[in-house]
Write a protein that holds these residues in place. Sequence first.
Motif, short mmCIF file in Angstrom:
data_model
loop_
_atom_site.label_atom_id
_atom_site.label_comp_id
_atom_site.label_asym_id
_atom_site.label_seq_id
_atom_site.Cartn_x
_atom_site.Cartn_y
_atom_site.Cartn_z
N VAL A 1 67.12 62.10 -37.21
CA VAL A 1 67.80 62.44 -38.47
C VAL A 1 67.53 63.91 -38.77
N TRP A 2 68.60 64.69 -38.88
CA TRP A 2 68.47 66.11 -39.21
C TRP A 2 69.18 66.37 -40.54
N GLU A 3 68.80 67.46 -41.17
CA GLU A 3 69.45 67.83 -42.43
C GLU A 3 70.36 69.04 -42.22
N LEU A 4 71.52 68.97 -42.84
CA LEU A 4 72.45 70.10 -42.89
C LEU A 4 72.43 70.69 -44.30
N SER A 5 72.24 72.01 -44.39
CA SER A 5 72.25 72.64 -45.71
C SER A 5 72.88 74.03 -45.61
N ARG A 6 73.08 74.64 -46.77
CA ARG A 6 73.67 75.99 -46.85
C ARG A 6 74.96 76.09 -46.03
N PHE A 7 75.80 75.07 -46.14
CA PHE A 7 77.07 75.10 -45.41
C PHE A 7 78.11 75.87 -46.22
N SER A 8 78.77 76.80 -45.56
CA SER A 8 79.83 77.55 -46.22
C SER A 8 80.84 78.02 -45.18
N ALA A 9 82.08 78.08 -45.58
CA ALA A 9 83.13 78.67 -44.72
C ALA A 9 84.05 79.45 -45.64
N VAL A 10 83.62 80.62 -46.02
CA VAL A 10 84.38 81.47 -46.94
C VAL A 10 84.50 82.86 -46.34
N ASP A 11 85.72 83.33 -46.19
CA ASP A 11 85.98 84.65 -45.62
C ASP A 11 85.89 85.69 -46.72
N LEU A 12 84.82 86.49 -46.69
CA LEU A 12 84.60 87.49 -47.74
C LEU A 12 85.46 88.74 -47.59
N VAL A 13 86.08 88.93 -46.43
CA VAL A 13 86.87 90.14 -46.23
C VAL A 13 88.35 89.83 -46.08
N GLY A 14 88.72 88.58 -46.29
CA GLY A 14 90.12 88.21 -46.17
C GLY A 14 90.94 88.77 -47.31
N SER A 15 92.25 88.58 -47.23
CA SER A 15 93.13 89.18 -48.23
C SER A 15 93.27 88.36 -49.49
N GLY B 1 69.28 66.07 -30.73
CA GLY B 1 68.76 64.70 -30.80
C GLY B 1 69.14 63.92 -32.04
N ALA B 2 69.96 64.51 -32.91
CA ALA B 2 70.32 63.80 -34.15
C ALA B 2 71.34 62.69 -33.88
N LYS B 3 71.11 61.56 -34.50
CA LYS B 3 72.13 60.51 -34.55
C LYS B 3 72.74 60.45 -35.95
N ARG B 4 72.00 60.94 -36.90
CA ARG B 4 72.50 61.04 -38.27
C ARG B 4 72.13 62.39 -38.83
N VAL B 5 73.00 62.89 -39.68
CA VAL B 5 72.73 64.14 -40.40
C VAL B 5 72.84 63.83 -41.88
N ILE B 6 71.83 64.24 -42.63
CA ILE B 6 71.88 64.02 -44.07
C ILE B 6 72.01 65.37 -44.75
N THR B 7 72.73 65.39 -45.86
CA THR B 7 72.97 66.68 -46.52
C THR B 7 73.07 66.50 -48.02
N VAL B 8 72.55 67.45 -48.76
CA VAL B 8 72.76 67.53 -50.20
C VAL B 8 74.09 68.22 -50.42
N SER B 9 75.03 67.52 -51.02
CA SER B 9 76.40 68.02 -51.01
C SER B 9 77.07 67.93 -52.37
N PRO B 10 78.00 68.83 -52.62
CA PRO B 10 78.94 68.59 -53.72
C PRO B 10 79.90 67.48 -53.31
N LEU B 11 80.58 66.89 -54.28
CA LEU B 11 81.37 65.69 -54.00
C LEU B 11 82.47 65.92 -52.96
N GLY B 12 83.05 67.10 -52.93
CA GLY B 12 84.18 67.36 -52.05
C GLY B 12 83.85 67.31 -50.57
N VAL B 13 82.58 67.33 -50.22
CA VAL B 13 82.22 67.40 -48.81
C VAL B 13 82.62 66.14 -48.05
#
Lengths: 186, 127
Positions: free
Chosen positions: A97-111, A139-151
């Motif tokens: 079990v691994w944790e995923l955090s600080r996930f973001s996909a935002v283009d700061l230089v896009g138009s 080796g993860a079979k599950r990933v747990i994450t603290v998330s906003p609802l939209g995830v």
Amino acid sequence: MRVVSGDQEELPCGVYVSVARYRHRIFVEQLGWQLETRDGLEIDQFDRPDTVYVVAQDDEGRVFGCARLLPTLRPYLLAEIFPQLLNGLPPPCAADVWELSRFSAVDLVGSATTPVGRFSSTVAIQLLGDSLACAAAHGAKRVITVSPLGVERLVRAAGFSCHRAGPPVVVGGHPLFACMIEVGGT
Amino acid sequence: MALSSDGYVRVSLSNFAKIPLDHLLSGLDDDLMNAAPHAAQVAVISGYTEWLSRTKPAVTLGWDWQLKGVNGHAACHRSGLPRSNIMLIGDFNEDLGDERTAHLLASAVDCLAWQELALAAIQRKYS
């Protein structure tokens, strides 16, 4: 888009600092999270030598997405900061079990000029898929994450199944929940 | 009703039906709130709603909705499958699986009178 992954030593030269700067711009400046910062860099106690990063870069090497993976055998965000999201369960502590955090996909230089306009769901889905594959490779079979609802929508769009490990809790005005993602059986 | 180490609350459909759910929060989709208005554009109003039991362990259930006009009347309808921490179990305590659970929960949601509370919460939030 290219995606690189690894711990601080394994990432290409300068990428770790670029990620810390990107995280500052996203999570501190845009989202207003109250986080530790230093010299425009967002780095906390979970950025350790064993932390694994997954980073999306454009053709010129600029960071426009990131994720952080932590093994649950050592201290991690959910267990240390948000155990109230687990509905009374003890935080997971297992090699698979691994944790995923600080996930973001935002283009700061896009138009685009709005935060939503800079958010690319295509990039987010690819980065999420690459992040979960990276966790599985460790080796993860599950990933747990603290998330906003939209995830949850994003996880399902990336082709993974997930469920809640507890009810949403409003933290700092934002509803957060613990999301359990299956990475072993997709 | 039991909380498992994987985070699921395992419960039969008949027992789930007996659990009262309280409204937790509702909202409009972010992209809707940030969309630039254009004249004569057909707007799709959509959002999400979250419900919670007072039981221990707590049961959480959320789903998306769209505001649609049917026969001249606007009404909220669930869109997509619910998201939850529930794994429904069968007569022999076997898991029914994520997909079947989600479809059964969707049918259960459609029997709830959730629209009025959700819309009232949205009016309070955005007014």
